[in-house]
Scaffold this motif. Structure first.
Motif, mmCIF file in Angstrom:
data_model
loop_
_atom_site.group_PDB
_atom_site.id
_atom_site.type_symbol
_atom_site.label_atom_id
_atom_site.label_comp_id
_atom_site.label_asym_id
_atom_site.label_seq_id
_atom_site.Cartn_x
_atom_site.Cartn_y
_atom_site.Cartn_z
ATOM 1 N N LEU A 73 -35.061 20.873 -1.987
ATOM 2 C CA LEU A 73 -35.831 19.782 -1.402
ATOM 3 C C LEU A 73 -36.409 20.184 -0.045
ATOM 4 C CD1 LEU A 73 -36.744 16.864 -1.730
ATOM 5 C CD2 LEU A 73 -34.602 16.127 -0.684
ATOM 6 N N ILE A 74 -35.633 20.907 0.731
ATOM 7 C CA ILE A 74 -36.114 21.382 2.032
ATOM 8 C C ILE A 74 -37.248 22.389 1.845
ATOM 9 C CG2 ILE A 74 -35.486 22.676 4.102
ATOM 10 C CD1 ILE A 74 -32.685 21.430 3.842
ATOM 11 N N GLU A 75 -37.108 23.270 0.841
ATOM 12 C CA GLU A 75 -38.188 24.217 0.555
ATOM 13 C C GLU A 75 -39.469 23.474 0.183
ATOM 14 O OE1 GLU A 75 -38.495 27.336 0.920
ATOM 15 O OE2 GLU A 75 -36.435 27.929 1.368
ATOM 16 N N ALA A 76 -39.334 22.397 -0.594
ATOM 17 C CA ALA A 76 -40.505 21.603 -0.955
ATOM 18 C C ALA A 76 -41.134 20.984 0.289
ATOM 19 C CB ALA A 76 -40.111 20.517 -1.958
ATOM 20 N N PRO A 99 -27.651 23.868 -3.344
ATOM 21 C CA PRO A 99 -28.876 24.236 -4.089
ATOM 22 C C PRO A 99 -29.929 23.142 -4.142
ATOM 23 C CG PRO A 99 -26.907 24.930 -5.283
ATOM 24 C CD PRO A 99 -26.439 24.084 -4.144
ATOM 25 N N LEU A 100 -29.537 21.898 -4.462
ATOM 26 C CA LEU A 100 -30.529 20.835 -4.608
ATOM 27 C C LEU A 100 -31.148 20.464 -3.267
ATOM 28 C CD1 LEU A 100 -31.955 18.915 -6.511
ATOM 29 C CD2 LEU A 100 -30.103 17.274 -6.173
ATOM 30 N N VAL A 101 -30.301 20.350 -2.244
ATOM 31 C CA VAL A 101 -30.806 20.029 -0.908
ATOM 32 C C VAL A 101 -31.714 21.149 -0.409
ATOM 33 C CG1 VAL A 101 -30.179 19.550 1.479
ATOM 34 C CG2 VAL A 101 -28.793 18.616 -0.380
ATOM 35 N N ALA A 102 -31.292 22.400 -0.629
ATOM 36 C CA ALA A 102 -32.099 23.538 -0.198
ATOM 37 C C ALA A 102 -33.460 23.529 -0.889
ATOM 38 C CB ALA A 102 -31.366 24.837 -0.494
#
Length: 210
Positions: free
Chosen positions: A147-150, A142-145
């Motif tokens: 960050l990637i969305e950002a 969730p957190l990495v995803a």
């Protein structure tokens, strides 16, 4: 001190050692942030110990050197809570090298501006393709995803900026090109005047000497 607080957040999950903290940070934040230098991490931990936010203790190991374990203190948890629940405020402005490049290309005229826009647009499209592939591989983190969305949102905004830059900056680039052309014409005219003056002076010297 964002990295200092990120280390406090890692220790909020329980005591840990330096290299384990490095691994957990890189796993939690993902490839978009980048690696954490272990020397820098130990500097951060030393600072946190001095500030009273973290304690340090030695863990004896029979088959290898002792380890240093770091534990979050009550003051450290309070500091983490104050930081993590307050809004982030941008303090450094928008210092993006792209704007300096647009400034530089515009000063050189429409051709240079067009070349930059084309190259930069292709770079952003390539980045978006890579981020899209990366998003699929981290769909369960969730957190990495997030960050990637950002990163995808930022890149799309940059792409939109580049797509409008040619139109918005074209008049400026054309004025700069015209001004440069006038400058070159004046320089060429001055060169001709200087050459003619030198030639005339040469003829005068020749007559005097003759």
């Amino acid at each position: 001190m964002p990295l200092h607080h990120a280390v406090l957040a890692l220790l909020a999950e329980g005591p840990n050692h330096g290299y384990e903290l490095k691994g957990r940070f890189e796993e939690a934040i993902g490839p978009q942030w980048g690696g954490l230098n272990i020397g820098h991490l130990y500097q951060i931990l030393d600072r946190l110990v001095r500030d009273g936010y973290v304690t340090r203790s030695q863990v004896t190991q029979s088959d290898r050197p002792d380890k240093t374990r770091y534990t979050l203190t009550a003051a450290g948890r309070d500091e983490l809570r104050d930081w993590a629940t307050s809004a982030w405020v941008r303090t450094g402005g928008f210092r993006d090298e792209l704007f300096l490049k647009l400034f530089g290309a515009s000063s050189l005229g429409p051709d240079a501006l067009g070349a930059l826009v084309t190259a930069q647009r292709q770079t952003y499209l390539s980045e978006l393709a890579g981020l899209t592939r990366l998003r699929r591989t981290h769909a369960n983190d969730p957190l990495v995803a997030l960050l990637i969305e950002a990163a995808i949102a930022h890149t799309k905004a940059d792409l939109n900026l580049v797509d409008t830059a040619a139109e918005r900056l074209s008049p400026l680039a054309e004025r700069n090109a015209a001004a440069e052309e006038r400058t070159e014409e004046r320089a060429a005219a001055q060169t001709r005047v200087d050459a003619e003056a030198e030639e005339a002076a040469g003829r005068r010297r020749a007559r005097r000497e003759g």
